[in-house]
Design a protein around this motif. Structure first.
Motif, PDB file in Angstrom:
ATOM      1  N   GLY A 207      31.473  47.143  80.633  1.00  8.69           N
ATOM      2  CA  GLY A 207      30.696  45.914  80.487  1.00  8.69           C
ATOM      3  C   GLY A 207      31.625  44.747  80.198  1.00  8.69           C
ATOM      4  N   THR A 208      31.414  44.037  79.090  1.00  3.93           N
ATOM      5  CA  THR A 208      32.232  42.875  78.747  1.00  3.93           C
ATOM      6  C   THR A 208      33.612  43.316  78.254  1.00  3.93           C
ATOM      7  N   LEU A 209      34.650  42.695  78.822  1.00  5.51           N
ATOM      8  CA  LEU A 209      36.026  42.998  78.431  1.00  5.51           C
ATOM      9  C   LEU A 209      36.705  41.720  77.942  1.00  5.51           C
ATOM     10  N   PRO A 210      37.707  41.848  77.057  1.00  6.23           N
ATOM     11  CA  PRO A 210      38.434  40.663  76.586  1.00  6.23           C
ATOM     12  C   PRO A 210      39.472  40.212  77.612  1.00  6.23           C
ATOM     13  N   LEU A 211      39.083  40.218  78.871  1.00  2.00           N
ATOM     14  CA  LEU A 211      39.967  39.840  79.962  1.00  2.00           C
ATOM     15  C   LEU A 211      39.235  38.884  80.894  1.00  2.00           C
ATOM     16  N   ARG A 212      40.002  38.026  81.563  1.00  2.00           N
ATOM     17  CA  ARG A 212      39.420  37.190  82.595  1.00  2.00           C
ATOM     18  C   ARG A 212      39.096  38.062  83.809  1.00  2.00           C
ATOM     19  N   PRO A 213      38.141  37.667  84.642  1.00  3.30           N
ATOM     20  CA  PRO A 213      37.817  38.455  85.848  1.00  3.30           C
ATOM     21  C   PRO A 213      39.037  38.738  86.708  1.00  3.30           C
ATOM     22  N   THR A 214      39.924  37.740  86.852  1.00  3.06           N
ATOM     23  CA  THR A 214      41.126  37.969  87.672  1.00  3.06           C
ATOM     24  C   THR A 214      42.042  38.999  87.031  1.00  3.06           C
ATOM     25  N   GLU A 215      42.108  38.977  85.687  1.00  2.00           N
ATOM     26  CA  GLU A 215      42.941  39.951  84.986  1.00  2.00           C
ATOM     27  C   GLU A 215      42.363  41.356  85.104  1.00  2.00           C
ATOM     28  N   THR A 216      41.036  41.449  85.025  1.00  2.00           N
ATOM     29  CA  THR A 216      40.381  42.751  85.197  1.00  2.00           C
ATOM     30  C   THR A 216      40.634  43.301  86.589  1.00  2.00           C
ATOM     31  N   ALA A 217      40.506  42.433  87.589  1.00  2.00           N
ATOM     32  CA  ALA A 217      40.744  42.865  88.969  1.00  2.00           C
ATOM     33  C   ALA A 217      42.182  43.323  89.157  1.00  2.00           C
ATOM     34  N   LEU A 218      43.125  42.600  88.552  1.00  2.00           N
ATOM     35  CA  LEU A 218      44.539  42.972  88.664  1.00  2.00           C
ATOM     36  C   LEU A 218      44.797  44.306  87.976  1.00  2.00           C
ATOM     37  N   LEU A 219      44.216  44.485  86.786  1.00  2.00           N
ATOM     38  CA  LEU A 219      44.382  45.755  86.066  1.00  2.00           C
ATOM     39  C   LEU A 219      43.855  46.914  86.893  1.00  2.00           C
ATOM     40  N   ARG A 220      42.662  46.760  87.486  1.00  2.00           N
ATOM     41  CA  ARG A 220      42.080  47.850  88.259  1.00  2.00           C
ATOM     42  C   ARG A 220      42.893  48.126  89.522  1.00  2.00           C
ATOM     43  N   ASP A 221      43.502  47.072  90.081  1.00  2.00           N
ATOM     44  CA  ASP A 221      44.377  47.278  91.250  1.00  2.00           C
ATOM     45  C   ASP A 221      45.598  48.088  90.843  1.00  2.00           C
ATOM     46  N   TRP A 222      46.185  47.778  89.699  1.00  2.00           N
ATOM     47  CA  TRP A 222      47.348  48.558  89.221  1.00  2.00           C
ATOM     48  C   TRP A 222      46.956  50.017  88.962  1.00  2.00           C
ATOM     49  N   LEU A 223      45.813  50.202  88.316  1.00  2.00           N
ATOM     50  CA  LEU A 223      45.356  51.569  88.021  1.00  2.00           C
ATOM     51  C   LEU A 223      45.112  52.348  89.306  1.00  2.00           C
ATOM     52  N   ASP A 224      44.558  51.676  90.315  1.00  2.00           N
ATOM     53  CA  ASP A 224      44.318  52.345  91.600  1.00  2.00           C
ATOM     54  C   ASP A 224      45.628  52.786  92.218  1.00  2.00           C
ATOM     55  N   ARG A 225      46.678  51.946  92.112  1.00  2.00           N
ATOM     56  CA  ARG A 225      47.985  52.329  92.662  1.00  2.00           C
ATOM     57  C   ARG A 225      48.573  53.517  91.911  1.00  2.00           C
ATOM     58  N   LEU A 226      48.433  53.500  90.588  1.00  2.00           N
ATOM     59  CA  LEU A 226      48.970  54.599  89.788  1.00  2.00           C
ATOM     60  C   LEU A 226      48.230  55.915  90.056  1.00  2.00           C
ATOM     61  N   ALA A 227      46.984  55.815  90.474  1.00  2.00           N
ATOM     62  CA  ALA A 227      46.178  57.016  90.694  1.00  2.00           C
ATOM     63  C   ALA A 227      46.450  57.671  92.030  1.00  2.00           C
ATOM     64  N   ARG A 228      47.173  57.022  92.896  1.00  2.00           N
ATOM     65  CA  ARG A 228      47.393  57.570  94.249  1.00  2.00           C
ATOM     66  C   ARG A 228      48.565  58.552  94.272  1.00  2.00           C
TER      67      ARG A 228
END
Length: 228
Positions: A207-228
């Protein structure tokens, strides 16, 4: 015409479809069976294609009403297996409706309710990822699971009832799920990919995170790369 009346008409159309096949479903036959004028049916659905499209939506609604009865347990992998079994059971109980839902002759066109079915599957898979047991990203797992379960169900539908191997679905289910998940008790030094998937699932459902939407998107992109 009320929603209840429209639903009753679609139920009549579904009965004709299940009993006599798609070739028997026409605006005229459905109107006669429902006790209404053909003109009223045309106003609701247009031609036969419109009627069948509405019937596909109705079929997904029936499917989803059963899926929503699945109460989650403390074991998300076991819940995946239960969801698989319910899917196949629905297809075998409603073969003509299932063919209309998943055996479309119009590639790329799916009823809106199909998106809700996809969302439910991702919900199951996000729970598996959240406990660190998913080997691949949820979206990838969803694509693999969908292809496998539809293939098995269509195969079983195409066989004579007395020629169906009851173990076929269970074997495919277990093979697929075992390839997507880790052991029930991951080691303390679980791999980076599993940790990344678990964190991504937690972020997705937080739900609500202490991150900006762009920061959340960047974090999830990094996590997706690490998961591959």
């Amino acid at each position: 015409m009320t929603d209840a009346k429209t639903r009753a008409i679609l139920e009549v159309a579904g009965e004709i479809l299940e009993r006599e096949g798609a070739q028997a479903v026409s605006t005229r036959s459905v109107a006669a069976a429902a006790g209404i004028r053909a003109a009223s049916l045309y106003q609701l659905f247009g031609d036969k294609d419109g009627l069948l499209a509405a019937l596909a939506v109705h079929a997904f609604d029936l499917y989803l009403s059963e899926k929503h009865t699945l109460e989650p347990t403390d074991d998300p992998v076991a819940d995946m297996r239960r969801g698989w079994d319910m899917h196949v059971d629905f297809g075998l109980r409603h073969p003509a409706l299932y063919l209309l839902m998943f055996g479309t002759d119009r590639p790329g066109r799916r009823p809106p309710a199909a998106a809700e079915a996809d969302r439910l599957l991702l919900t199951f898979l996000d729970r598996v990822a959240a406990v660190g047991r998913l080997r691949v990203p949820p979206a990838v797992a969803a694509s693999l699971a969908t292809a496998a379960i539809i293939g098995v169900t269509l195969t079983l539908i195409g066989l004579p009832a007395d020629g169906r191997d009851p173990a076929l679905s269970a074997r495919m289910r277990d093979t697929l799920i075992d390839s997507l998940v880790t052991d029930p008790a991951p080691a303390a030094d679980a791999g980076l990919a599993s940790r990344a998937l678990a964190l991504d699932a937690a972020v997705a459902t937080a739900g609500t995170l202490p991150l900006r939407p762009t920061e959340t998107a960047l974090l999830r992109d990094w996590l997706d790369r690490l998961a591959r």
